[in-house]
Design a protein around this motif. Structure first.
Motif, PDB file in Angstrom:
ATOM      1  N   LEU A   7       0.816  -1.168  -0.060  1.00 24.28           N
ATOM      2  CA  LEU A   7       0.023  -0.140   0.000  1.00 24.28           C
ATOM      3  C   LEU A   7       0.958   1.267   0.121  1.00 24.28           C
ATOM      4  N   LYS A   8       0.490   2.159  -1.023  1.00 25.17           N
ATOM      5  CA  LYS A   8       1.464   3.468  -0.901  1.00 25.17           C
ATOM      6  C   LYS A   8       0.384   4.535  -1.038  1.00 25.17           C
ATOM      7  N   VAL A   9       0.693   5.602  -0.027  1.00 27.47           N
ATOM      8  CA  VAL A   9       0.079   6.794  -0.010  1.00 27.47           C
ATOM      9  C   VAL A   9       0.405   7.624  -1.214  1.00 27.47           C
ATOM     10  N   PHE A  10      -0.356   8.175  -2.212  1.00 24.46           N
ATOM     11  CA  PHE A  10      -0.035   8.958  -3.280  1.00 24.46           C
ATOM     12  C   PHE A  10       1.222  10.269  -2.824  1.00 24.46           C
ATOM     13  N   SER A  11       2.217  10.405  -3.518  1.00 23.17           N
ATOM     14  CA  SER A  11       3.368  11.213  -3.009  1.00 23.17           C
ATOM     15  C   SER A  11       2.889  12.739  -3.197  1.00 23.17           C
ATOM     16  N   ASP A  12       1.593  13.069  -3.595  1.00 22.88           N
ATOM     17  CA  ASP A  12       1.041  14.467  -3.704  1.00 22.88           C
ATOM     18  C   ASP A  12       0.072  14.678  -2.524  1.00 22.88           C
ATOM     19  N   CYS A  13      -0.101  13.486  -1.753  1.00 21.11           N
ATOM     20  CA  CYS A  13      -0.728  13.491  -0.503  1.00 21.11           C
ATOM     21  C   CYS A  13      -0.190  13.343   0.646  1.00 21.11           C
ATOM     22  N   ILE A  24      -5.513  15.681   5.621  1.00 19.02           N
ATOM     23  CA  ILE A  24      -4.589  14.879   4.353  1.00 19.02           C
ATOM     24  C   ILE A  24      -4.574  16.237   3.246  1.00 19.02           C
ATOM     25  N   TYR A  25      -3.464  16.539   2.960  1.00 15.25           N
ATOM     26  CA  TYR A  25      -3.301  17.702   2.069  1.00 15.25           C
ATOM     27  C   TYR A  25      -3.330  17.054   0.600  1.00 15.25           C
TER      28      TYR A  25
END
Ligand code: SF4
Length: 332
Positions: A7-13, A24-25
């Motif tokens: 699982l990865k959090v999107f790098s722009d979040c 979450i920005y």
């Protein structure tokens, strides 16, 4: 769900926590998502981990949380998590000066054309030109100001003029001066904001003068990737800004108490002041260094020109926000 995936959090979040809550920005979609402290802690913990590991640590119920944030485009599943590194937070500024304010009023006797030429040499990108209602400047003099902006780095000029100048900007003039982004007419009877055929925002306000007192309101929050990264190390409102008030005083912001010289003194050079460590001191006072703000979930998007005060080894905002006083919220 494939347990071998990661699982990865999107790098722009970006996950940001504060004493007043958790966010979450989402910087690509330029919005904030409110989340609970539990979701914040879980997302921090599971980012980059395999589903197998996540289930062994949190149990099967975690799948519901994962599904929710995948549907919200906050995170995604991948077999190759190392292909998605974090975005570099190194920051590089192409131009020395980002923005400037020039005020012209009845007391103005400095050479504002010379000032704009000096700002051009510093690579200034945004200019607010504020002409006060008591100024005796003529329409011709206003129009001539723009001759020196033609070959500049300026990408946007916000113009504030008394409503008596309402008819001086023809369509031809605006076609030739495409850097003009907005014109605000002071002391107008019609209170309308519209975009004209040249995509220039026209605002008409009833106030005869601008009120420079900072209002810290969500509509001033800014969510670009560039400003987020800049906000980690800099004060995003004051960084690389210079302001000249109607009397010729040079300041970090037009209503700040401290000035750094006056243009009536012929030995005062804008570039010299702009490049001096004393003038640049507040540029690096990010919200992370300011009392209260450092505990606020909005600290990486809050844009405020307010003056900063340093006392008892601590930085404070002179105009503090009314709406976002950090409060402990229920963690769930
Ligand atoms: S002024 Fe400080 S506490 Fe108020 S919203 Fe901005 S960062 Fe948060």
């Amino acid at each position: 769900m494939n347990k071998n995936k990661y699982l990865k959090v999107f790098s722009d979040c970006y996950l940001v926590g504060g004493d007043n809550g958790y966010l979450i920005y989402d910087l690509s979609r330029q919005k904030l998502l409110s989340i609970s402290q539990t979701a914040y802690n879980v997302l921090k913990e599971i980012d980059g981990k395999s589903i197998d590991y996540i289930i062994s640590k949190f149990g099967n119920d975690i799948i519901k949380i994962i599904d929710y944030y995948i549907a919200e485009d906050v995170c995604f599943l991948t077999e190759t998590p190392t292909n998605f590194p974090k975005i570099s937070e190194d920051i590089y500024f192409e131009n020395e000066c980002y923005s400037a304010i020039i005020e012209i009023g009845a007391s103005t006797n400095y050479d504002y054309i010379k000032v704009i030429n000096e700002l051009n040499q510093l690579g200034c990108q945004m200019l607010m030109l504020s002409i006060k209602s008591d100024s005796d400047i003529t329409p011709e003099e206003i129009l001539n100001i723009f001759d020196v902006t033609t070959d500049s780095f300026l990408t946007c000029i916000d113009l504030i003029v008394p409503s008596s100048f309402e008819n001086i900007f023809s369509m031809d003039f605006l076609n030739q001066n495409i850097r003009i982004c907005s014109i605000t007419y002071l002391g107008s009877e019609q209170l309308i904001t519209e975009e004209n055929e040249n995509y220039v925002q026209i605002k008409r306000i009833k106030e005869k003068e601008l009120n420079w007192t900072e209002k810290i309101v969500p509509t001033n929050f800014t969510f670009s990737m560039k400003s987020f990264i800049e906000s980690k190390k800099y004060n995003i409102a004051l960084n690389r800004k210079i302001c000249i008030d109607e009397f010729g005083f040079i300041r970090n912001y037009i209503n700040h108490q401290k000035h750094f010289g006056n243009l009536s003194d012929t030995s005062t050079s804008i570039s010299q002041v702009f490049r001096s460590p004393e003038f640049q001191k507040k540029w690096k006072v990010s919200n992370d260094l300011i009392e209260k703000c450092k505990l606020c979930k909005f600290r990486y998007c809050c844009f405020s020109n307010t003056d900063l005060d340093y006392s008892n080894d601590k930085w404070h905002k002179v105009n503090f926000c009314q709406y976002f006083e950090p409060l402990k919220e229920n963690p769930n």
